[in-house]
Enzyme design. Structure first.
Site, PDB file in Angstrom:
ATOM      1  N   HIS A 119      -3.632  -5.389  -0.261  1.00 62.45           N
ATOM      2  CA  HIS A 119      -3.322  -5.933   1.062  1.00 62.45           C
ATOM      3  C   HIS A 119      -3.330  -7.461   1.053  1.00 62.45           C
ATOM      4  CE1 HIS A 119      -3.246  -2.332   3.684  1.00 62.45           C
ATOM      5  NE2 HIS A 119      -3.924  -1.811   2.689  1.00 62.45           N
ATOM      6  N   GLU A 124      -2.337  -9.399   3.296  1.00 62.82           N
ATOM      7  CA  GLU A 124      -2.709  -9.933   4.623  1.00 62.82           C
ATOM      8  C   GLU A 124      -4.217 -10.034   4.781  1.00 62.82           C
ATOM      9  OE1 GLU A 124      -3.772  -5.810   5.321  1.00 62.82           O
ATOM     10  OE2 GLU A 124      -2.179  -6.783   4.180  1.00 62.82           O
ATOM     11  N   CYS A 152       0.841  -1.206   0.000  1.00 62.21           N
ATOM     12  CA  CYS A 152       0.000   0.000   0.000  1.00 62.21           C
ATOM     13  C   CYS A 152       0.876   1.255   0.000  1.00 62.21           C
ATOM     14  CB  CYS A 152      -0.975  -0.034   1.172  1.00 62.21           C
ATOM     15  SG  CYS A 152      -2.438   0.998   0.901  1.00 62.21           S
TER      16      CYS A 152
END
Length: 386
Positions: free
Chosen positions: A354, A356, A272
């Site tokens: 992202h 994750e 990001c």
């Protein structure tokens, strides 16, 4: 809660558009950039994501708060949004993990919200006119008065918000993902093989740190203004550049630090804002998107394979500004903006989304394994396949 017991609230956008509604959360007035998130779940992770610092979030899913809130789903110590906007709000959640209702949670953290407005119309407004500043108030119900406050607030372009969210002190993170939420095979690292990662904190999410730990990394988190020399004193095997809020081009210290770190030939992985910081340190430029990408179903890819990704950003790297030694690895397939890049000779790569995925899909979790493999290859002195 009966409607008669709820106080009125007012939302005013910088272009003068007004939306009367009902208050939830804290009383008062808040000003920020109004953006929309299209995710159907994960509102607590959104509220506590430091990347939303300075913003008021419109939740496009019409029901908010049905599962309440709980300590395990927080991505940081407290919510970072300036305000929340919803169609309908649940005051009596039903979920075995819930410890409080969403309205009580926001009230506790002094964050105003407004509900009972047409969030579909508001989202269409932001898509056509672009993200803009706005204000929510339970005490200023005169649109002209609230509009004056909104128009006096700074715009997101040129705004450095990283210092508001970065850690104040160095700390070590060792907690992996909880076993009940783990979805990948166990790390293939041997007991004797460890990798130290220094994470430069521009506003890092906890689940990023959990995923790094799940892949066997020892993670040292440092403040955003930490110098390259201080970072290298930890003798890291790799360096991680985290997500964060505001305009990446305004984070000049982070850009200069990353330029210095690139000279050390250490593997670098950015997510990001970290992706944007890496691009800027490699000579690229960034620009502000009209309304950004914020949701859980953003397609990204280049050839053959498409990943469904979680995204949250308002800026992007300008493809025309990339030098010949940088390769685009992923595009956002909705608007063809850059979603991933890597250097052709240096061991560094980054993604705009992202991996994750908190909340979101797990398609891109392999990128943590890729980072570990790069560290292993550099440690062994072999060419990394990326």
């Amino acid at each position: 809660m009966p409607v008669s017991a709820v106080l009125p609230a007012l939302l005013v956008l910088a272009d003068g558009t007004t939306y009367p509604g009902l208050s939830f959360g804290a009383m008062g007035t808040t000003i920020g950039e109004v953006v929309f998130n299209t995710g159907m779940t994960g509102y607590q992770e959104v509220l506590t994501d430091p990347s939303y610092s300075g913003q008021i979030v419109v939740f496009t899913y019409p029901e908010l708060g049905n599962t309440g809130v709980n300590p395990d789903d927080e991505e940081s110590q407290f919510p970072h949004v300036r305000g929340a906007i919803a169609r309908n709000v649940c005051y009596r959640p039903s979920n075995w993990r819930s410890t409080a209702s969403l309205p009580k949670y926001l009230e506790h953290h002094h964050i105003p919200g407004i509900h009972g407005i047409d969030t579909r119309a508001l989202t269409k407004k932001l898509r056509s006119a672009g993200a803009m500043n706005g204000g929510i108030s339970t005490e200023i119900l005169d649109p002209a008065e609230l509009l004056n406050l909104v128009r006096s607030a700074p715009n997101m372009t040129g705004l450095n918000l990283v210092n508001n969210v970065t850690t104040e002190a160095v700390y070590e993170w060792s907690s992996p993902s909880e076993p009940m939420w783990e979805f990948k095979p166990a790390s293939d690292l041997s007991d004797s093989e460890t990798f130290t990662v220094v994470a430069l904190d521009f506003g890092v999410k906890r689940n990023i740190l959990r995923r790094l730990a799940s892949y066997g990394c020892r993670v040292i988190v440092v403040p955003a203004d930490t110098s390259a020399a201080e970072i290298l004193q930890h003798n890291p095997d790799g360096i991680f550049l985290s997500n964060g809020p505001g305009d990446p081009a305004a984070v000049t210290t982070g850009i200069e630090t990353t330029k210095e770190l690139l000279k050390a030939d250490k593997p670098i992985f950015g997510i990001c804002m970290g992706h944007q910081i890496l691009g800027l340190s490699l000579g690229a430029e960034t620009f502000k998107l009209k309304f950004g990408h914020r949701g859980l179903n953003q397609p990204a890819g280049l050839t053959q394979t498409v990943e469904i990704t979680s995204q949250n950003h308002g800026f992007a790297i300008d493809a025309q500004s990339l030098s010949a030694d940088i390769e685009i690895t992923h595009l956002n397939l909705n608007d063809r903006t850059i979603a991933g890049l890597q250097h052709k000779t240096l061991p560094c790569f980054s993604v705009q989304y992202h991996p994750e995925a908190s909340p979101g899909p797990h398609d891109a979790d392999y990128l943590f394994a890729k980072f570990v493999q790069q560290m292993r290859d550099v440690k062994l002195g072999v060419a990394s396949v990326i």
